[in-house]
Enzyme design. Structure first.
Site, short mmCIF file in Angstrom:
data_model
loop_
_atom_site.label_atom_id
_atom_site.label_comp_id
_atom_site.label_asym_id
_atom_site.label_seq_id
_atom_site.Cartn_x
_atom_site.Cartn_y
_atom_site.Cartn_z
N GLU A 9 0.54 -1.31 0.01
CA GLU A 9 -0.19 0.02 0.03
C GLU A 9 0.90 1.38 0.02
OE1 GLU A 9 -2.03 -2.48 3.15
OE2 GLU A 9 -0.03 -2.27 2.26
N GLY A 64 7.75 -0.28 13.50
CA GLY A 64 6.69 1.27 13.14
C GLY A 64 6.19 1.60 14.43
N ARG A 65 5.80 0.76 15.32
CA ARG A 65 4.93 1.36 16.58
C ARG A 65 6.00 2.32 17.48
NH1 ARG A 65 5.13 -4.00 16.00
NH2 ARG A 65 6.11 -5.19 17.73
N GLU A 150 -0.05 -4.96 18.85
CA GLU A 150 0.64 -5.60 17.80
C GLU A 150 1.87 -6.18 18.47
OE1 GLU A 150 2.47 -4.40 13.46
OE2 GLU A 150 2.24 -2.82 14.76
N HIS A 181 -21.46 9.86 27.26
CA HIS A 181 -22.79 9.95 26.98
C HIS A 181 -23.39 8.94 25.85
CE1 HIS A 181 -23.41 13.87 28.90
NE2 HIS A 181 -22.32 14.27 28.16
N LYS A 309 0.21 -9.84 5.25
CA LYS A 309 0.82 -9.06 4.11
C LYS A 309 1.06 -10.11 3.07
CE LYS A 309 3.13 -5.22 6.40
NZ LYS A 309 4.55 -4.74 6.71
#
Length: 346
Positions: A9, A64-65, A150, A181, A309
């Site tokens: 992507e 990445g995180r 992850e 609410h 992937k």
């Protein structure tokens, strides 16, 4: 930003951007000057056309995180300014130091990880709700989903043995002004006891009358309600004090009971700024690591993500070009066929 420079992507988006620029500006080597790449695969970025000096390398072991402190944070620095990004990093460094040097009885990431471990392991709670009382933190629950789930959504230990007990519970949430609410009704009176984590800046970045005091008071009230609830006897007494008839009390009282004894954690921030945000994000990173250590798992791989992937590759050709989906199971082949049918309809 792509550590591997192979994520489909991401490369498709980059290619589309390059094609658009080429259509507007013309092709040629100068096109690469409009791109900056952050990656561990420097050769692939250069092959894509990014100039060598515009490729910012990152270590291949940075997930990445956990990468916003790396060159991947360039987008943050561009959007917020270098001064704010430096303050963000300074706040994270302060939390790093706290985690490294502070004894366990006062070590905030360790203590919060122990709370999470208790809720999941001893109390058997399979969910965790994060509720920031600041609109600026509205995306924090989504960020934490990737960081925590992850990292710790695993079922085997570091040596490959089955864990045999729950690991990371599901994590979700929304800002408190909306959620109190909405799903707080479920938290207070539903059949699931779910731990709630409140994140509340005490001072407003832009004060307006008494609005921040109202916000903080509502957060405290929600935590109090989760803890104390409203027992049947108290409800009946309140209705009687308002003059309700005995038969009305008998009818209405059960609907107003809140059981209480539902766990919550309150994180109070003096204010929300770049430095405090850096501390908060680093706190959650270290906390996720400790949670993984307590469960005996490796928090730094993500083979479930990699499986998706890998399976997407042949399915892209099947969906886009009608190529046979090969070894896919019958259910997936049926879905591909239906997608192809729908894509031909006008």
């Amino acid at each position: 930003v792509s550590k591997s420079f192979t994520t489909q992507e991401t490369l498709r988006n980059a290619t589309s951007a390059r094609e658009w620029l080429a259509a507007q500006l013309g092709g040629g080597p100068a096109l690469g000057a409009h791109f900056i790449a952050v990656t561990a695969n420097v050769a692939a970025a250069r092959a894509f056309g990014v100039a060598g000096s515009d490729v910012l390398p990152m270590w291949d072991w940075v997930g990445g995180r956990f990468s916003l402190w790396s060159p991947a944070g360039l987008a943050i620095a561009i959007r917020c300014g270098w001064e704010s990004f430096a303050e963000l990093c300074d706040g994270a460094a302060a939390m790093d130091t706290h985690f490294r040097d502070t004894p366990l009885p006062r070590n905030l990431p360790a203590l919060l990880a122990l709370v999470d471990f208790w809720n999941a392991q001893a109390s058997g709670m399979s969910q965790r709700v994060v509720v920031p009382y600041a609109h600026a933190l509205s995306q924090l629950p989504a960020y934490l989903q990737q960081l925590v789930l992850e990292s710790n959504g695993k079922s085997v230990t570091r040596d490959g043995a089955p864990i045999g007990r729950p690991t990371a519970p599901a994590l979700w949430g929304e800002p408190g002004t909306d959620s109190q609410h909405a799903f707080f009704q479920w938290l207070h009176q539903g059949t699931h006891a779910v731990p709630v984590e409140f994140i509340v800046p005490v001072r407003a970045a832009h004060p307006l009358a008494d609005q921040q005091a109202l916000l903080v008071a509502n957060a405290l009230a929600q935590a109090q309600a989760l803890m104390t609830g409203r027992p049947l006897a108290a409800v009946r007494a309140e209705l009687a004090a308002k003059g309700a008839a005995p038969d009305v009390i008998d009818k209405d009282a059960p609907h107003r009971v809140c059981p209480g004894d539902r766990p919550s954690t309150m994180l109070l921030l003096p204010e929300l700024n770049a430095r405090r945000l850096g501390q908060l994000l680093a706190l959650y990173e270290h906390r996720a690591f400790v949670e993984g250590a307590l469960c005996g798992i490796n928090s730094f791989d993500q083979w479930g993500v990699e499986l998706g992937k890998a399976l997407a590759g042949p399915l892209i050709a099947a969906v886009r070009d009608g190529v046979d989906s090969g070894d896919a199971d019958a259910s997936t082949r049926g879905l591909v066929a239906h997608v192809r049918t729908l894509s031909r309809r006008v």
